[in-house]
Design a protein around this motif. Sequence first.
Motif, PDB file in Angstrom:
ATOM      1  N   ASP A 187       0.825  -1.201   0.000  1.00  0.00           N
ATOM      2  CA  ASP A 187       0.000   0.000   0.000  1.00  0.00           C
ATOM      3  C   ASP A 187       0.869   1.264   0.000  1.00  0.00           C
ATOM      4  O   ASP A 187       0.604   2.212  -0.742  1.00  0.00           O
ATOM      5  CB  ASP A 187      -0.929   0.009   1.210  1.00  0.00           C
ATOM      6  CG  ASP A 187      -1.934   1.144   1.146  1.00  0.00           C
ATOM      7  OD1 ASP A 187      -2.899   1.033   0.366  1.00  0.00           O
ATOM      8  OD2 ASP A 187      -1.750   2.149   1.867  1.00  0.00           O
ATOM      9  N   GLU A 188       1.918   1.259   0.812  1.00  0.00           N
ATOM     10  CA  GLU A 188       2.817   2.413   0.852  1.00  0.00           C
ATOM     11  C   GLU A 188       3.555   2.574  -0.471  1.00  0.00           C
ATOM     12  O   GLU A 188       3.735   3.700  -0.973  1.00  0.00           O
ATOM     13  CB  GLU A 188       3.821   2.264   1.991  1.00  0.00           C
ATOM     14  CG  GLU A 188       3.210   2.301   3.386  1.00  0.00           C
ATOM     15  CD  GLU A 188       4.264   2.134   4.464  1.00  0.00           C
ATOM     16  OE1 GLU A 188       5.392   2.615   4.275  1.00  0.00           O
ATOM     17  OE2 GLU A 188       3.957   1.509   5.498  1.00  0.00           O
ATOM     18  N   ALA A 189       3.997   1.471  -1.041  1.00  0.00           N
ATOM     19  CA  ALA A 189       4.730   1.528  -2.308  1.00  0.00           C
ATOM     20  C   ALA A 189       3.844   2.040  -3.434  1.00  0.00           C
ATOM     21  O   ALA A 189       4.279   2.839  -4.272  1.00  0.00           O
ATOM     22  CB  ALA A 189       5.273   0.148  -2.657  1.00  0.00           C
ATOM     23  N   ALA A 190       2.594   1.589  -3.461  1.00  0.00           N
ATOM     24  CA  ALA A 190       1.675   2.048  -4.505  1.00  0.00           C
ATOM     25  C   ALA A 190       1.419   3.539  -4.406  1.00  0.00           C
ATOM     26  O   ALA A 190       1.343   4.245  -5.419  1.00  0.00           O
ATOM     27  CB  ALA A 190       0.365   1.274  -4.420  1.00  0.00           C
ATOM     28  N   THR A 191       1.292   4.049  -3.197  1.00  0.00           N
ATOM     29  CA  THR A 191       1.080   5.486  -3.006  1.00  0.00           C
ATOM     30  C   THR A 191       2.244   6.286  -3.553  1.00  0.00           C
ATOM     31  O   THR A 191       2.061   7.271  -4.283  1.00  0.00           O
ATOM     32  CB  THR A 191       0.879   5.806  -1.511  1.00  0.00           C
ATOM     33  OG1 THR A 191      -0.281   5.113  -1.034  1.00  0.00           O
ATOM     34  CG2 THR A 191       0.709   7.292  -1.285  1.00  0.00           C
ATOM     35  N   VAL A 192       3.469   5.872  -3.212  1.00  0.00           N
ATOM     36  CA  VAL A 192       4.657   6.574  -3.704  1.00  0.00           C
ATOM     37  C   VAL A 192       4.743   6.465  -5.223  1.00  0.00           C
ATOM     38  O   VAL A 192       4.982   7.461  -5.928  1.00  0.00           O
ATOM     39  CB  VAL A 192       5.930   6.008  -3.054  1.00  0.00           C
ATOM     40  CG1 VAL A 192       7.181   6.599  -3.701  1.00  0.00           C
ATOM     41  CG2 VAL A 192       5.931   6.277  -1.547  1.00  0.00           C
ATOM     42  N   ALA A 193       4.541   5.263  -5.747  1.00  0.00           N
ATOM     43  CA  ALA A 193       4.707   5.026  -7.182  1.00  0.00           C
ATOM     44  C   ALA A 193       3.739   5.861  -8.003  1.00  0.00           C
ATOM     45  O   ALA A 193       4.139   6.577  -8.937  1.00  0.00           O
ATOM     46  CB  ALA A 193       4.518   3.541  -7.483  1.00  0.00           C
ATOM     47  N   LEU A 227      -6.138   7.896  -6.033  1.00  0.00           N
ATOM     48  CA  LEU A 227      -5.242   9.012  -6.337  1.00  0.00           C
ATOM     49  C   LEU A 227      -5.485   9.654  -7.698  1.00  0.00           C
ATOM     50  O   LEU A 227      -5.086  10.790  -7.940  1.00  0.00           O
ATOM     51  CB  LEU A 227      -3.786   8.554  -6.268  1.00  0.00           C
ATOM     52  CG  LEU A 227      -3.300   8.057  -4.902  1.00  0.00           C
ATOM     53  CD1 LEU A 227      -1.894   7.498  -5.026  1.00  0.00           C
ATOM     54  CD2 LEU A 227      -3.348   9.188  -3.880  1.00  0.00           C
ATOM     55  N   LEU A 228      -6.152   8.905  -8.585  1.00  0.00           N
ATOM     56  CA  LEU A 228      -6.348   9.396  -9.961  1.00  0.00           C
ATOM     57  C   LEU A 228      -7.835   9.305 -10.337  1.00  0.00           C
ATOM     58  O   LEU A 228      -8.210   8.581 -11.263  1.00  0.00           O
ATOM     59  CB  LEU A 228      -5.523   8.577 -10.954  1.00  0.00           C
ATOM     60  CG  LEU A 228      -4.016   8.532 -10.719  1.00  0.00           C
ATOM     61  CD1 LEU A 228      -3.371   7.504 -11.633  1.00  0.00           C
ATOM     62  CD2 LEU A 228      -3.407   9.910 -10.916  1.00  0.00           C
ATOM     63  N   PRO A 229      -8.682  10.014  -9.651  1.00  0.00           N
ATOM     64  CA  PRO A 229     -10.121   9.942 -10.003  1.00  0.00           C
ATOM     65  C   PRO A 229     -10.371  10.505 -11.389  1.00  0.00           C
ATOM     66  O   PRO A 229      -9.863  11.577 -11.733  1.00  0.00           O
ATOM     67  CB  PRO A 229     -10.793  10.806  -8.921  1.00  0.00           C
ATOM     68  CG  PRO A 229      -9.709  11.747  -8.463  1.00  0.00           C
ATOM     69  CD  PRO A 229      -8.429  10.984  -8.567  1.00  0.00           C
ATOM     70  N   ASN A 230     -11.094   9.763 -12.192  1.00  0.00           N
ATOM     71  CA  ASN A 230     -11.365  10.198 -13.580  1.00  0.00           C
ATOM     72  C   ASN A 230     -12.711  10.918 -13.649  1.00  0.00           C
ATOM     73  O   ASN A 230     -13.564  10.717 -12.813  1.00  0.00           O
ATOM     74  CB  ASN A 230     -11.378   8.990 -14.525  1.00  0.00           C
ATOM     75  CG  ASN A 230      -9.983   8.433 -14.742  1.00  0.00           C
ATOM     76  OD1 ASN A 230      -9.008   9.172 -14.702  1.00  0.00           O
ATOM     77  ND2 ASN A 230      -9.870   7.134 -14.965  1.00  0.00           N
TER      78      ASN A 230
END
Length: 230
Positions: A187-193, A227-230
């Motif tokens: 979860d932390e890695a996905a947020t950073v990425a 993080l990327l709402p369309n």
Amino acid sequence: MPLISSPSLYCSLKSPNYMLSTFVNPGSYSLRQRTRASSNMSTNVAQFNLSPTSFLKILKGDITQWSIDGSSDAIVNPANERMLGGGGADGAIHRAAGPELKTTCYDVPEVRPGVRCPTGEARITPGFKLPASHVIHTVGPVYDVDSNAPASLSNAYRNSLRVARENNIQYVAFPAISCGVYGYPFDEAATVAISTIKEHCDAIKEVHFVLFSDDIYNVWLKKAGELLPN
């Protein structure tokens, strides 16, 4: 909600072609035969907007089989600092590319003994036998060792995209950097990425995450939706 589409639009079957490839050492060239393999990908691709001209696509599959056009595409290798292959995705990419990749990595100058690519930095080589034209090698942090793991992981993504732009790469495929033996929580890695890619995606047409396991794929999909709402 993400747009779901078929990956066959992006990973096509083509007959072998021949390309003149630039190696790490500028001015050194090699004529190589590259076979475009059919990709072992999932049937669905989740698409998100990064900017008016850039998209993020998330899919399950084998990153060694991924490609878009075989000329302006690159996969990212989660390498170690020696850049000579290892376990997990690093080893799989070296095996699929063939021995020429390791030979070329030997030619990358060491910045200090045994270190060709420090943590957070990136280097580029040809893809050799891979369907993608190039490999961008980057080193992610070891989660429990790095004193500032989020910054190091963000640098790995940011520098990979920088190297892509400098080499006219339009399509980049990432694995989940540092989420294997380096122990970064998914979860932390996905947020950073995803946050880093959103900030530094300029001049890149498409950024793909090609993820091997269900667990990582599901976390990345959920985080992209947040993080990327369309």
